[in-house]
Scaffold this motif. Structure first.
Motif, PDB file in Angstrom:
ATOM      1  N   GLN A   1       0.832  -1.211   0.000  1.00 13.65           N
ATOM      2  CA  GLN A   1       0.000   0.000   0.000  1.00 13.65           C
ATOM      3  C   GLN A   1       0.863   1.257   0.000  1.00 13.65           C
ATOM      4  N   PHE A   2       1.958   1.219   0.755  1.00  8.93           N
ATOM      5  CA  PHE A   2       2.873   2.361   0.811  1.00  8.93           C
ATOM      6  C   PHE A   2       3.506   2.614  -0.557  1.00  8.93           C
ATOM      7  N   LEU A   3       3.957   1.552  -1.221  1.00  7.57           N
ATOM      8  CA  LEU A   3       4.569   1.696  -2.541  1.00  7.57           C
ATOM      9  C   LEU A   3       3.554   2.189  -3.567  1.00  7.57           C
ATOM     10  N   GLN A   4       2.318   1.739  -3.429  1.00  8.10           N
ATOM     11  CA  GLN A   4       1.254   2.227  -4.308  1.00  8.10           C
ATOM     12  C   GLN A   4       1.012   3.717  -4.087  1.00  8.10           C
ATOM     13  N   HIS A   5       1.055   4.123  -2.822  1.00  7.18           N
ATOM     14  CA  HIS A   5       0.913   5.540  -2.465  1.00  7.18           C
ATOM     15  C   HIS A   5       2.026   6.372  -3.108  1.00  7.18           C
ATOM     16  N   LEU A   6       3.240   5.875  -3.069  1.00  3.20           N
ATOM     17  CA  LEU A   6       4.371   6.588  -3.669  1.00  3.20           C
ATOM     18  C   LEU A   6       4.240   6.670  -5.177  1.00  3.20           C
ATOM     19  N   THR A   7       3.676   5.613  -5.767  1.00  2.19           N
ATOM     20  CA  THR A   7       3.518   5.561  -7.221  1.00  2.19           C
ATOM     21  C   THR A   7       2.438   6.522  -7.695  1.00  2.19           C
ATOM     22  N   VAL A   8       1.274   6.466  -7.056  1.00  2.00           N
ATOM     23  CA  VAL A   8       0.102   7.222  -7.519  1.00  2.00           C
ATOM     24  C   VAL A   8       0.134   8.673  -7.060  1.00  2.00           C
ATOM     25  N   GLU A   9       0.393   8.880  -5.768  1.00  2.14           N
ATOM     26  CA  GLU A   9       0.292  10.234  -5.222  1.00  2.14           C
ATOM     27  C   GLU A   9       1.607  11.006  -5.302  1.00  2.14           C
ATOM     28  N   LYS A  10       2.712  10.348  -5.000  1.00  2.00           N
ATOM     29  CA  LYS A  10       4.005  11.036  -5.032  1.00  2.00           C
ATOM     30  C   LYS A  10       4.640  10.996  -6.416  1.00  2.00           C
ATOM     31  N   ARG A  11       4.197  10.058  -7.240  1.00  2.00           N
ATOM     32  CA  ARG A  11       4.689   9.933  -8.621  1.00  2.00           C
ATOM     33  C   ARG A  11       6.211   9.781  -8.678  1.00  2.00           C
ATOM     34  N   LEU A  12       6.734   8.943  -7.806  1.00  2.00           N
ATOM     35  CA  LEU A  12       8.171   8.704  -7.797  1.00  2.00           C
ATOM     36  C   LEU A  12       8.565   7.822  -8.979  1.00  2.00           C
ATOM     37  N   SER A  13       9.826   7.929  -9.382  1.00  2.00           N
ATOM     38  CA  SER A  13      10.307   7.145 -10.512  1.00  2.00           C
ATOM     39  C   SER A  13      10.425   5.670 -10.129  1.00  2.00           C
ATOM     40  N   VAL A  14      10.501   4.834 -11.143  1.00  2.00           N
ATOM     41  CA  VAL A  14      10.648   3.389 -10.928  1.00  2.00           C
ATOM     42  C   VAL A  14      11.918   3.097 -10.130  1.00  2.00           C
ATOM     43  N   HIS A  15      12.995   3.826 -10.418  1.00  2.00           N
ATOM     44  CA  HIS A  15      14.274   3.595  -9.735  1.00  2.00           C
ATOM     45  C   HIS A  15      14.172   3.935  -8.250  1.00  2.00           C
ATOM     46  N   THR A  16      13.467   5.029  -7.934  1.00  2.00           N
ATOM     47  CA  THR A  16      13.292   5.426  -6.533  1.00  2.00           C
ATOM     48  C   THR A  16      12.417   4.417  -5.804  1.00  2.00           C
ATOM     49  N   LEU A  17      11.366   3.968  -6.453  1.00  2.00           N
ATOM     50  CA  LEU A  17      10.481   2.965  -5.848  1.00  2.00           C
ATOM     51  C   LEU A  17      11.235   1.671  -5.559  1.00  2.00           C
ATOM     52  N   THR A  18      12.080   1.276  -6.480  1.00  2.00           N
ATOM     53  CA  THR A  18      12.881   0.061  -6.280  1.00  2.00           C
ATOM     54  C   THR A  18      13.791   0.203  -5.073  1.00  2.00           C
ATOM     55  N   ALA A  19      14.385   1.386  -4.921  1.00  2.00           N
ATOM     56  CA  ALA A  19      15.276   1.636  -3.775  1.00  2.00           C
ATOM     57  C   ALA A  19      14.494   1.599  -2.468  1.00  2.00           C
ATOM     58  N   TYR A  20      13.301   2.218  -2.435  1.00  2.00           N
ATOM     59  CA  TYR A  20      12.458   2.211  -1.234  1.00  2.00           C
ATOM     60  C   TYR A  20      12.094   0.772  -0.845  1.00  2.00           C
ATOM     61  N   LYS A  21      11.688   0.005  -1.845  1.00  2.00           N
ATOM     62  CA  LYS A  21      11.271  -1.376  -1.587  1.00  2.00           C
ATOM     63  C   LYS A  21      12.432  -2.202  -1.037  1.00  2.00           C
ATOM     64  N   LYS A  22      13.596  -2.027  -1.627  1.00  2.00           N
ATOM     65  CA  LYS A  22      14.774  -2.774  -1.179  1.00  2.00           C
ATOM     66  C   LYS A  22      15.149  -2.401   0.255  1.00  2.00           C
ATOM     67  N   ASP A  23      15.101  -1.100   0.574  1.00  2.00           N
ATOM     68  CA  ASP A  23      15.431  -0.640   1.930  1.00  2.00           C
ATOM     69  C   ASP A  23      14.498  -1.259   2.960  1.00  2.00           C
ATOM     70  N   LEU A  24      13.213  -1.229   2.671  1.00  2.00           N
ATOM     71  CA  LEU A  24      12.228  -1.742   3.625  1.00  2.00           C
ATOM     72  C   LEU A  24      12.323  -3.259   3.768  1.00  2.00           C
ATOM     73  N   GLU A  25      12.614  -3.936   2.691  1.00  2.19           N
ATOM     74  CA  GLU A  25      12.792  -5.395   2.768  1.00  2.19           C
ATOM     75  C   GLU A  25      14.033  -5.746   3.591  1.00  2.19           C
ATOM     76  N   GLN A  26      15.089  -4.954   3.439  1.00  3.10           N
ATOM     77  CA  GLN A  26      16.305  -5.185   4.237  1.00  3.10           C
ATOM     78  C   GLN A  26      16.031  -4.958   5.721  1.00  3.10           C
ATOM     79  N   PHE A  27      15.267  -3.912   6.036  1.00  2.00           N
ATOM     80  CA  PHE A  27      14.943  -3.625   7.436  1.00  2.00           C
ATOM     81  C   PHE A  27      14.052  -4.728   8.010  1.00  2.00           C
ATOM     82  N   ALA A  28      13.104  -5.203   7.207  1.00  4.35           N
ATOM     83  CA  ALA A  28      12.226  -6.285   7.660  1.00  4.35           C
ATOM     84  C   ALA A  28      13.034  -7.552   7.949  1.00  4.35           C
TER      85      ALA A  28
END
Length: 291
Positions: free
Chosen positions: A4-31
């Motif tokens: 849901q957070f990544l969807q929020h970044l995609t739709v509302e924040k309109r972040l690039s694919v590269h930024t989204l990939t970095a966010y996802k990787k960071d959160l997966e590493q923390f998890a």
């Protein structure tokens, strides 16, 4: 909540694919860290001590402080989102500070080195040669970001006005002037591209006619810059820094450079003034009798 957070970044924040990939990787590493260290499977249950513990583990793994801070910025964005969605009542990031970092000056290639590259380097007249030269000319000639280069379409170049449109961060569009030689290079490349790979409007393609990807561009830039500079960094972003520094050194005003780079504030552009000051200091020391 991660999806849901990544969807929020995609739709509302309109972040690039590269930024989204970095966010996802960071959160997966923390998890992964939470599960391994604290036997915790829910990101929403983490507290500030756990976040600090992760930061410490990253530093101990010799990750640069700037990289750690970027990962912490991901967590700030994520937990801020959880707080707004009322998934959590206390933001664990409020008690986590960014690590201290040095602020190195942007690295750039000397003008004479780039002139040597474009005037004496043999690129070849085939598709690969034209494409490689065009990549370098676009990055240096416009100061565009890597992500913006990958998004370029054939229709984004206006040969009549000698301008091109790029889609920057937060989906902000800007128009950048180009010089005639660059426009002519684009025409030559497009002619060969349409002959070999008809039916695609993406400007930069691989040798197989597929849309180019970040690693390919990075590899090409590093290959050619390695021939003319000993800089440790030889990336597409170095050409962006070079574009801005050369403009400033040759009399362009800071506000114009800000608009060309697509910066949202002048503060981000002012870092380039330090390079010019260092150049002035060098000239002063070489030229003044009492220096």
């Amino acid at each position: 909540m991660l999806d849901q957070f990544l969807q929020h970044l995609t739709v509302e924040k309109r972040l690039s694919v590269h930024t989204l990939t970095a966010y996802k990787k960071d959160l997966e590493q923390f998890a992964e860290f939470l599960e391994k260290t604290y036997n915790l499977t829910e990101l929403s249950q983490a507290d500030f001590r756990m976040v600090r513990g992760w930061a410490v583990s990253l530093v101990e793994a010799e990750l640069h402080h700037r990289s750690v801070n970027r990962k912490l910025a991901t967590l700030r964005s994520f937990y801020g989102y959880l707080l707004r969605c009322k998934v959590i009542t206390m933001n664990p990031m409020l008690r986590v500070s960014a690590l201290k970092t040095d602020k190195p000056l942007p690295q750039f290639v000397e003008e004479k080195s780039l002139l040597l590259l474009f005037e004496e380097m043999e690129f070849g007249a085939d598709f690969e040669g034209l494409r490689d030269r065009l990549i370098l000319e676009l990055l240096y000639g416009t100061g565009m970001r890597l992500a913006e280069l990958l998004e370029l379409k054939d229709g984004d170049i206006n040969f009549y006005d000698l301008t091109l449109k790029v889609l920057g961060k937060r989906s902000k569009q800007r128009v950048i002037p180009i010089y005639k030689n660059l426009a002519d290079l684009v025409k030559s490349y497009q002619s060969l591209k349409n002959e070999q790979f008809p039916g695609t409007n993406v400007l930069i393609l691989t040798n197989k006619g597929e849309p180019a990807y970040a690693v390919l561009i990075q590899r090409i830039v590093k290959k050619y810059l390695s021939a003319v500079t000993s800089l440790q960094k030889r990336s597409p972003h170095v050409l962006r820094h070079t574009f801005a520094t050369h403009l400033l050194n040759n009399g362009a005003d800071l506000n114009s450079i800000k608009d060309l780079l697509g910066h949202s504030s002048l503060a981000a552009t002012q870092v380039y003034t330090h390079n010019s000051i260092e150049k002035l200091k060098k000239i002063f020391k070489q030229s003044h009798p009492k220096a």
